[in-house]
Design a protein around this motif. Structure first.
Motif, PDB file in Angstrom:
ATOM      1  N   LEU A  52       0.836  -1.197   0.000  1.00 15.68           N
ATOM      2  CA  LEU A  52       0.000   0.000   0.000  1.00 15.68           C
ATOM      3  C   LEU A  52       0.872   1.247   0.000  1.00 15.68           C
ATOM      4  O   LEU A  52       1.947   1.253   0.587  1.00 15.68           O
ATOM      5  CB  LEU A  52      -0.908   0.029   1.237  1.00 15.68           C
ATOM      6  CG  LEU A  52      -1.889  -1.133   1.402  1.00 15.68           C
ATOM      7  CD1 LEU A  52      -2.519  -1.086   2.792  1.00 15.68           C
ATOM      8  CD2 LEU A  52      -2.966  -1.094   0.326  1.00 15.68           C
ATOM      9  N   LEU A  66      -3.852   5.387   1.475  1.00 16.95           N
ATOM     10  CA  LEU A  66      -4.722   4.597   2.340  1.00 16.95           C
ATOM     11  C   LEU A  66      -5.607   5.513   3.191  1.00 16.95           C
ATOM     12  O   LEU A  66      -5.118   6.401   3.882  1.00 16.95           O
ATOM     13  CB  LEU A  66      -3.873   3.704   3.243  1.00 16.95           C
ATOM     14  CG  LEU A  66      -4.614   2.770   4.199  1.00 16.95           C
ATOM     15  CD1 LEU A  66      -5.414   1.734   3.420  1.00 16.95           C
ATOM     16  CD2 LEU A  66      -3.631   2.090   5.137  1.00 16.95           C
ATOM     17  N   PRO A  86      -6.824  -1.529   6.295  1.00 11.56           N
ATOM     18  CA  PRO A  86      -6.619  -2.571   5.285  1.00 11.56           C
ATOM     19  C   PRO A  86      -7.571  -3.733   5.531  1.00 11.56           C
ATOM     20  O   PRO A  86      -7.832  -4.099   6.681  1.00 11.56           O
ATOM     21  CB  PRO A  86      -5.159  -2.987   5.505  1.00 11.56           C
ATOM     22  CG  PRO A  86      -4.528  -1.847   6.232  1.00 11.56           C
ATOM     23  CD  PRO A  86      -5.607  -1.258   7.073  1.00 11.56           C
ATOM     24  N   ARG A 137      -4.747  -7.134   4.523  1.00  8.17           N
ATOM     25  CA  ARG A 137      -4.515  -7.211   5.967  1.00  8.17           C
ATOM     26  C   ARG A 137      -3.832  -8.525   6.333  1.00  8.17           C
ATOM     27  O   ARG A 137      -2.937  -8.563   7.177  1.00  8.17           O
ATOM     28  CB  ARG A 137      -5.824  -7.062   6.727  1.00  8.17           C
ATOM     29  CG  ARG A 137      -5.626  -7.107   8.242  1.00  8.17           C
ATOM     30  CD  ARG A 137      -6.776  -6.508   8.995  1.00  8.17           C
ATOM     31  NE  ARG A 137      -6.495  -6.427  10.415  1.00  8.17           N
ATOM     32  CZ  ARG A 137      -6.997  -5.512  11.225  1.00  8.17           C
ATOM     33  NH1 ARG A 137      -7.786  -4.575  10.735  1.00  8.17           N
ATOM     34  NH2 ARG A 137      -6.725  -5.508  12.512  1.00  8.17           N
ATOM     35  N   SER A 151       2.929  -0.307   5.055  1.00  7.84           N
ATOM     36  CA  SER A 151       1.521  -0.493   4.717  1.00  7.84           C
ATOM     37  C   SER A 151       0.672  -0.534   5.978  1.00  7.84           C
ATOM     38  O   SER A 151       0.978  -1.251   6.930  1.00  7.84           O
ATOM     39  CB  SER A 151       1.338  -1.791   3.927  1.00  7.84           C
ATOM     40  OG  SER A 151       1.967  -1.688   2.670  1.00  7.84           O
TER      41      SER A 151
END
Length: 257
Positions: free
Chosen positions: A132, A136, A140, A145, A165
């Motif tokens: 990511l 964002l 996630p 995730r 991320s």
């Protein structure tokens, strides 16, 4: 602060500001894919300077431009003789634009490809987080995730591209779950969220790479904040005499509600 020149400080930007810097850089005549290749090359140099003896790497790629950086880095690692495990949260056929071009470049370089699954073992000596980027907005979800949790559950060191991320680029808050990196290489403009909130526990050492973009030349995009350099502390806090008295060191008034 008033006695410090801004030339001795590092400007920090919010995610939307960096995206605008990126847009203007591309509008000025730099091809967007060339800029992606420049970012990946800088990330590869950062990787090599930190782990010069690494002989293998796992690169986890998302479907956005951050993932595109990961695909190109995977190609550079393969060309340098490393064993590369390239994983993507989306199949190759679902990728579009510069990300698809980057994935194709990696495939042409001989880099293998697998779609990430929860049962996938991350085998590289070092893991590269290219899941990511800075866009964002919420937590996630789904396989993203799960991939973040898999990275954190592995025992290998981690290099995050642009930002770990799951970390907010504007506040440094963890949005549900975030990659815990040993190092982060960030591009074009340094992000305020890499230095605030929970970020210090997730970024590791930050390596800023401007990619030839002079962010401060865009006067209508003022930095959100300025980062003090550690080297400035010696002048700001001169050594005290061992026989000094507290009354000789100034006074401060604190008023609280």
């Amino acid at each position: 602060m008033s006695t410090l020149s801004t030339s001795s400080l590092r400007p920090l930007y919010k995610a939307a500001q960096v995206r605008e810097l990126d847009r203007r850089t591309i509008a000025s005549g730099i091809d967007s894919f060339a800029l992606m290749q420049r970012a990946a090359s800088s990330a590869w140099h950062s990787f090599r300077s930190r782990w010069p003896q690494a002989r293998s790497v796992t690169v986890l790629c998302g479907s956005g431009n951050n993932g595109g950086d990961g695909h190109v880095l995977a190609a550079l690692a393969m060309q340098a003789g490393l064993k590369v495990q390239r994983l993507s949260t989306k199949p190759l056929a679902a990728l579009t634009g510069d990300v698809a071009k980057a994935a194709g470049l990696a495939s042409a370089a001989g880099v293998g490809f697998d779609e990430w699954q929860p049962a996938t073992t991350l085998v590289g000596e070092v893991i590269v987080d290219a899941l990511l980027g800075t866009g964002l907005a919420g937590e996630p979800q789904g396989n993203i995730r799960q991939a973040i949790e898999a990275i954190n559950g592995a025992h290998q060191p981690v290099l995050a591209l642009d930002i770990p991320s799951g970390l907010s680029a504007d506040s440094g808050a963890v949005l549900g779950s975030a990659v815990v990196a040993d190092g982060t290489v960030t591009f074009i403009g340094d992000k305020i969220g890499l230095h605030t909130g929970d970020a210090p526990a997730y970024t590791g050492e930050i390596d800023f790479r401007p990619l030839g973009v002079k962010a401060q030349a865009f006067f209508d995009i003022p930095p959100t904040a300025w980062r003090l350099d550690e080297a400035l502390l010696a002048d700001a806090f001169a050594p005290r005499s061992r026989i000094s008295h507290k009354g000789n060191l100034g006074h401060v008034l604190v008023m609280g509600g």
